[in-house]
Design a protein around this motif. Structure first.
Motif: not given
Lengths: 303, 438
Positions: A147-159
């Motif tokens: 449950q982080p307050e900030l989420v960093l997603l690097d290319e979450p939809f790739t593949g």
């Protein structure tokens, strides 16, 4: 209130300037899209926000405070290259990664997310038995389970296939609804257009776009025509007043040259063929991206 | 600290909850001590096939006595009286008249008989063997066989021939063997440890009889045990860090913990694995020795030093190993770095013999004070019956502690830079640069 504030941040690797004097403000609770060509500095920026890389100069503020290792516990980070212990079971690996950040009630949280992403039946299977899409969903859970307050997603939809893309998209929007700030980098312009409150584009280490989609499109005016004709692309050859034609098969996107007149162009097309539809629109994010980073791109212009 | 322990716990579980660890726990000592065990088990197993040896006696005075000595031996020594089984081969000597015209041809002929299996070997005795002169060839005794260097028969024949030569020399000097009582009674020199005063009772304790067991075997076993503990965790760190880097797990972890904490967790996990193994071996070893009645041989006073040095050695070599692992981008990088990783740890194995033979010599002392070698060599010396001067283990420990701090510092700097770097080969120049500049 802003969740992240970067002030004039620069990062170099040897002689290569990966990020050049970047300033950025990410409002709390927003979904912020990072776009840019490969090697433009997106991942470096995300790594600096995560305190994995240290900027050479400039200042990074997270949750209103200077970046510290402790603030990383309030951030979930999914790198571009997925990394899970292949010989661990799904539940174990999620409890492990979740526990590294915030272990309170982790088992229940893991169960809830496994159920939410349709992975409950795989909880006791080893990671190495999962398909790529399932692994990616497990990686996503590992990022958000604490449950982080900030989420960093690097290319979450790739593949991901369309079904799993929707699953992750819905999960991101659910996180936003709960007040989480989400940043994700993507090469999927339509996804960025549809999901992001704000879009930031970095090119050759320099910020070239930053704002809402409407703000960005306003910068480029209404110089785009979407047209469907009886003869498709053949009817649009050598049209005067057109800078570029982007052919999508069933429809063509025309970019007006400076001084070009859409009504004159419509008349010219009608002389050649019949017109099914003719629409004057703002340029798409995809088109803007190509204008900035495509082969005909001019010099980098800071946003 | 919570994160370090959590990651260390995962490392520990990943290592010990595998069949490989359990099998390794059993197999490793068997492999390392296997040679010794096999030697002890098989040392009394000898080939009992009778052996026929030709004797070319150019002195003409030895062969008869040699034949008689062999007959005596065959009658009394080759059958075990209790079991009635033959335990040694019988020796038979066959006199061959010397060919003075063609001695080389005669040697070839006899060698061919050995090759054909007709003879085990042949002995050639020089003409002046009773009273040797200056020309060595005239009094030389030569033994020819397929494996002449390691041959019990050669040693036995040397004794029998020399007994005969002594008799002949005494006879020539006019002395009869029967006139000098116990002329050939050989008295051995017993090795004993130093006599000590028991301060509690005031009694003088006799020196302990020195044996190869506590002079050589126990020190080597203890040293090998420490090496085993180091080898159970240190090389694994190289591969585990490399795997976490290449499988991109490292970047996920670095989103939660600092690079130094990451490395520290690896070290704590490695220490835990080694402590588990060493506890099993040491407790098992002590129980086994007690059951066998050898409990006096357990060097309990060395155990605190053993664990202290072992912990520091694992941290020192483990940090080095983790740092090198972080520089690897693919499996072949790790393969090429495997040997440099363990070299400092195994180097004492190359020099342990002169150290255990003279544990108080200057070579042993100085080598055991070089920090990367101190853990193994100091423990080896501490286990020898004479021990070492009291100050040396402390100085050695201080050196190892300082060296460990340096290794961890340098490794932390290398690790921090290299763990996220893909595609850069682990060149020495890069490693040094990362260590210096961070």
């Amino acid at each position: 209130m802003s969740t992240i504030e970067l002030k004039n941040v620069t990062k170099t690797f040897g002689k290569h300037v990966a990020v050049d004097g970047l300033s950025l403000t990410v409002p709390q609770g927003s979904v912020y899209g990072f776009i840019g060509p490969n090697g433009s500095g997106k991942t470096t920026t995300l790594r600096m926000i995560m305190n994995i890389l240290y900027p050479d100069s400039g200042e990074i503020t997270i949750f209103g405070e200077p970046l510290t290792p402790a603030s990383c516990d309030r951030i979930g980070y999914m790198p571009e290259e997925r990394g899970l212990y292949k010989r661990m079971k799904v539940r174990e690996v999620l409890e492990f990664f979740g526990g590294l950040k915030n272990g309170d009630g982790i088992r229940a949280k893991v169960d809830r997310w496994l159920e939410r992403l349709d992975l409950a039946d795989w909880a006791n299977k080893k990671v190495e038995t999962l398909s790529k899409g399932m692994s990616q969903k497990v990686q996503f859970i590992a990022t958000v389970v604490s449950q982080p307050e900030l989420v960093l997603l690097d290319e979450p939809f790739t593949g991901l296939d369309p079904v799993n893309t929707d699953v992750i998209k819905d999960a991101i929007l659910e996180l936003q609804a709960q007040g989480t700030t989400v940043i994700f980098s993507t090469h999927d312009m339509s996804m960025a257009e549809k999901m992001c409150d704000y879009i930031f584009m970095i090119f050759k280490g320099v910020k070239v776009l930053d704002g809402t989609l409407a703000e960005i499109q306003d910068r480029y005016g209404t110089d785009t025509i979407r047209v469907r004709t009886g003869d498709g692309m053949t009817a649009l050859q050598n049209l005067e007043g057109i800078e570029r034609v982007n052919d999508f098969g069933q429809l063509q996107e025309l970019r007006l040259a400076p001084g070009g007149n859409s009504q004159v162009i419509l008349q010219e097309i009608l002389k050649r063929t019949y017109v099914r539809s003719f629409e004057i629109v703002k340029p798409s994010l995809h088109d803007i991206f190509i204008r900035i980073a495509g082969p005909q791109a001019k010099e980098v212009e800071r946003a | 600290m919570r994160k370090i322990l959590r990651l260390a716990l995962r490392e520990y579980k990943a290592a010990v909850k595998t069949k490989g660890f359990i099998i390794g726990l059993v197999l490793a000592p068997l492999v390392m001590g296997g040679g010794l065990i096999a030697f002890l088990l098989l040392k009394d197993r000898v080939d009992t096939t009778d052996k026929r040896v030709a004797v070319v006696d150019r002195s003409w005075v030895v062969t008869e006595a040699l034949v008689k000595a062999a007959e005596l031996r065959n009658a009394n020594e080759i059958i075990d009286k209790e079991s009635g089984k033959k335990v040694r081969p019988a020796y038979f000597f066959e006199e061959v008249k010397p060919n003075t015209n063609d001695p080389k041809g005669q040697r070839l002929e006899l060698s061919d008989r050995v090759r054909n299996g007709d003879l085990h070997g042949f002995i050639e005795i020089g003409p002046q063997v009773v009273h040797p002169g200056k020309d060595r060839e005239t009094f030389q005794i030569s033994y020819y066989a397929k494996n002449a260097a390691i041959d019990d028969l050669r040693n036995w024949a040397a004794g029998a021939i020399n007994n005969r030569l002594r008799e002949l020399r005494l006879a020539d000097a006019g002395v009869k063997e029967s006139d000098v009582k116990d002329l050939f009674f050989w008295v051995t020199v017993d090795g004993l440890g130093l006599v000590s005063l028991d301060e509690s009772t005031g009694a003088i304790a006799e020196g302990k009889r020195a044996s190869p067991l506590d002079a050589i075997l126990i020190p080597i076993v203890i040293m090998m045990l420490m090496l085993l503990m180091i080898m159970m965790s240190v090389p694994g760190m190289l591969h585990s860090v490399m795997e976490e880097k290449t499988q991109r797990i490292a970047e996920v972890l670095l989103g939660s913990i600092k690079p130094f904490e990451f490395m520290a967790a690896k070290l704590v996990g490695g220490i835990a694995v080694s402590l588990t193994s060493s506890a099993v071996y040491i407790i098992g070893g002590i129980i086994a020795l007690q059951v066998m009645g050898y409990e006096d041989y357990v060097p309990l006073h060395v155990l605190p030093w053993f664990f202290g040095y072992m912990l520091l050695a694992i941290i020192m070599f483990g940090a080095w190993s983790a740092a090198l692992g972080s520089t690897c981008s693919e499996a072949k990088d790790a393969q090429s770095l495997s040997f440099p990783t363990i070299l400092p740890a195994i180097f004492p194995m190359f020099i342990y013999f002169p150290v255990v033979r003279e544990p108080l010599g200057s070579f042993a002392t100085w080598m055991s004070l070089i920090p990367p070698f101190t853990p193994l060599l100091m423990v080896l010396r501490l286990c020898t019956p004479g021990g070492v001067p009291a100050w040396q283990p402390f100085v050695g420990l201080l050196g190892v502690l300082l060296c460990t701090l340096f290794f961890v510092w340098a490794a932390g700097r290398i690790f921090r830079v290299a763990i996220l770097m893909q595609g850069t080969p682990p060149k020495l120049s890069n490693i040094v640069r990362w260590a210096i500049r961070g």
